[in-house]
Enzyme design. Sequence first.
Site, PDB file in Angstrom:
ATOM      1  N   HIS A  75       0.816  -1.212   0.000  1.00 46.52           N
ATOM      2  CA  HIS A  75       0.000   0.000   0.000  1.00 46.52           C
ATOM      3  C   HIS A  75       0.854   1.269   0.000  1.00 46.52           C
ATOM      4  O   HIS A  75       0.526   2.250  -0.675  1.00 46.52           O
ATOM      5  CB  HIS A  75      -0.933  -0.058   1.218  1.00 46.52           C
ATOM      6  CG  HIS A  75      -1.703   1.202   1.450  1.00 46.52           C
ATOM      7  ND1 HIS A  75      -1.497   1.991   2.559  1.00 46.52           N
ATOM      8  CD2 HIS A  75      -2.652   1.818   0.725  1.00 46.52           C
ATOM      9  CE1 HIS A  75      -2.317   3.034   2.500  1.00 46.52           C
ATOM     10  NE2 HIS A  75      -3.026   2.965   1.405  1.00 46.52           N
ATOM     11  N   GLU A  78       1.942   1.886  -3.394  1.00 41.01           N
ATOM     12  CA  GLU A  78       0.821   2.470  -4.159  1.00 41.01           C
ATOM     13  C   GLU A  78       0.836   3.999  -4.019  1.00 41.01           C
ATOM     14  O   GLU A  78       0.681   4.726  -5.002  1.00 41.01           O
ATOM     15  CB  GLU A  78      -0.507   1.886  -3.664  1.00 41.01           C
ATOM     16  CG  GLU A  78      -1.728   2.437  -4.384  1.00 41.01           C
ATOM     17  CD  GLU A  78      -2.884   2.673  -3.435  1.00 41.01           C
ATOM     18  OE1 GLU A  78      -3.288   3.842  -3.276  1.00 41.01           O
ATOM     19  OE2 GLU A  78      -3.393   1.690  -2.839  1.00 41.01           O
ATOM     20  N   GLU A 155      -3.514   7.843   7.587  1.00 42.52           N
ATOM     21  CA  GLU A 155      -4.581   7.015   7.028  1.00 42.52           C
ATOM     22  C   GLU A 155      -4.916   5.860   7.975  1.00 42.52           C
ATOM     23  O   GLU A 155      -6.073   5.529   8.198  1.00 42.52           O
ATOM     24  CB  GLU A 155      -4.156   6.485   5.650  1.00 42.52           C
ATOM     25  CG  GLU A 155      -5.235   5.672   4.952  1.00 42.52           C
ATOM     26  CD  GLU A 155      -4.818   5.203   3.563  1.00 42.52           C
ATOM     27  OE1 GLU A 155      -3.713   5.573   3.104  1.00 42.52           O
ATOM     28  OE2 GLU A 155      -5.605   4.474   2.940  1.00 42.52           O
TER      29      GLU A 155
END
Lengths: 461, 443
Positions: A75, A78, A155
């Site tokens: 992630h 990403e 996040e």
Amino acid sequence: MRIQSFRRLCRCLSALVMAMAVSTAGAQSGVQERKLANGLRVIVKEDHRAPTAVHMVWYVAGSMDEVSGTSGVAHVLEHMMFKGTKTVESGEFSRRIAAAGGRENAFTNRDYTAYFQQVPKSALAQMLQLEADRMSNLLVTESEFSREIKVVMEERRLRTDDQARALVYEALNAEAYVAHPYRRPVIGWMNDLTNMGYLDARNWYAHWYVPNNALVVVVGDAMAEEVFALAQRYYGRIKARALPVRKPQIEPEQRGVRRVVVKAPAELPYLLMGWKCPVLRDMDKDWQPQALEVLMWVLDGNESARLNQSLVRESRLAGEVGAGYDPIGRGAGLCLIEGTPSKGKSAAELEAGLRAELARLVQDGVTEDELARVKAQVVASQVFKRDSIFGQAMEIGQYETAGLSYRDIDRVLEGVKAVSAEQVRAVAKQYLVDDQLTVVVLDPQPLDNAAPRPAMPGARH
Amino acid sequence: MPVSLNRAKSNLLRLAAALALSITACAAQAALPIQHWTAASGARVFFVESRNIPMLDINVDFDAGGRRAASDKAGLGGLTHTLIKAGSAARSEEEISRRIADVGAQLGGSVDRDRAGLSLRTLSSERERVQAVATFAQMLQTPEFPQAAFAREKARLVDAVSEDETKPDSIASKAFYRLLYAAHPYALSPTPGTVAQIERADVVNFYRAHYVAGRAVVTIIGDADRALAERIADELTAGLPQATGAAVALAPVTQPAKQTQRIAHPASQSHILLGLPAIARNDPDYFPLLVGNYVLGGGGFVSRLYLEVREKHGFAYDVYSYFLPLAQEGPFQIGLQTKKEQAGEALTRVHAVLGEFLERGPTAAELKAAKQNLVGGFALRIDSNRKLLDQVAMIGFYRLPLDWLDAFAARVGNVSVAEVRAAFARRVRAEHLVTVVVGSGEK
């Protein structure tokens, strides 16, 4: 998008999700596929209703390919994919897509990482060019990484640490799986994020971001042959490389029910139950996943389905209930049932109520009415899903990255339609058993009693 | 359940939520054929024929959102909306959901401060359509509000509201609207106390007063011809309660005084909201604000707030701004979440970005980029029946001109830097700016 592996768990989302959960009769007939010499596969589904298209690149590299100590790196990479290449500086990628009138994003899951742009058709070629560039020319610098890792930690705070139910879901996976990599959260453990370095992300990119590990999906107002030519032009020049060996990491057999309690600020308890269930592997032989799909629809396919009718409307044990199961995936499968007890009821009382519903189903089976209703919903959902080119591209990508084919989308549908009442009862009896069950209960804590959390150490600078 | 993670999912979602402000049109697109008429019942009908897929989407909106409830019974709008599905004269609630599911149809709905809407998606083939529409029509026009369902849904609402009151994002949002709107009903959010005040008779009366044919807006998109659409609109509205005249006018929105509210919370992040009441739906400042906000905090991964707060400093995963035009002045809102220890610093950055923008406005290059995205991306706003339904329903409910979508590109294209600056100066005045920080890092 967030619910791909958690389909239909939240009934309020069920209408949307159902449209993606099973598939369409004959709808895949317009799909065309081409494989480039470097191993990249390109799948195009023409849909000329509106002058727009969606372009997606899927990499078969998700959190299940991570190893302990660097959880979350799929992630994080990403995020880093937006930080510039040798020729497109950081932020320029997004500026160009915006200037073309496009929308973009990316998502990381346990099985894959995918990037997409929704654009007016005139911008499609540019999207292939930009994605091909960052497939091979990404720069992962320490400076960019040091800022972005802080964003990822925010996040995690936002979407997991401060969300009681997300903590429950994280705990379920960590408990249900001992060896299988699905035990690690996609976003990664906070301590792993804190100790991650830019070289971890760079290595991840070097290992997995190769054309022979990628899939391009285009759905919309485009001509397949033109897309193939563009793909050859932009992606075709990228060299294939050998991939790391993927170990099977099979989960050892579970030998008894597992129970976990999570304490977090909340008003009401919350109950999440997960049973080990199979996923689709062999299209010629497997029927259990389709039967489990039907089972979930019988339990939670509409507002009068069994769980809501019995536990929310009649006994009022629950304020909310849901059931979910994803038969498509690279790894192991779980059948999930969740519920929130009504005020004054306990998680234990709700669990007893849910178990009684399952026992009734195993004892008496499902009715022909219920079966017919599920099949009517499945047939209609195949029509409805044509309204979204994005949803169609998602479905193709999910099947393909799970090791199935877009051609199987129709076959799964036929399989679901062929499921008998006896098969539904049989899979309920076989799979929804205590020895395969993990139960997580949220023990709600008052806001003012919650102990202050220690501040997490900051990111590297 | 975040199984799958997005780089900035919530930005995208918010883009959708704030679409109110982001509807664009494309110069290259042929005029969108929205057919409009008034049914015999008095309902206003909007229809777009679209024959590509054998399906039909229908939405019925009423001026029955949260603002129509009395302040001591906040939650009445939402509760009434929920209970519409709880049983009609002809069918129990169980039968309603079964008859809908039996033909593969799907019921939906949403309720906000202005609107209460119910929707149906069905196959257009006759057997399925007839059963789905008939069930939907009975549900809408003859709800019985059974006492048992009322008691159950009231208790569920109390539970849900109580749960919300533990969540920092909900706490922040509710406090934000309370400070922005004070005595105006846009300030209202249900609390366990206000929901407890609601009686079944309140629901019945709310339905009779607000779910009325003369103020209903029916939107139909899909595989039907005009004659069929007319029959459906009649079937859905002929039996609705009748009421004479317009809905009661509500008090005007007034501007709050500049203030900051800090609310303690054990979460690891502070949830920060800034804003003020800004713009009503039919206001000429809409276009300059739309274009300007794209530059400030609306434009996905390229806005000033995104670049400063997230890209440059890594303070937040999610940072945005939007205008939400409502029947009366809806809010301008900036939002972000950041770990408590750095909340003060993040807020300073936000103020700096906003202050700079209010003073100078966008650069010529930023203005151009905003227009490129808003105009160029128009087709993405209406490239499915679902999206089109939302746009046309909005046009219908707020009585926007039927060429709203067609005229949009030109109106975006005409916006100048000076107009953006002037519109922000009129609408976003520092002396009225409200700030809410939940989970404040500073004691």
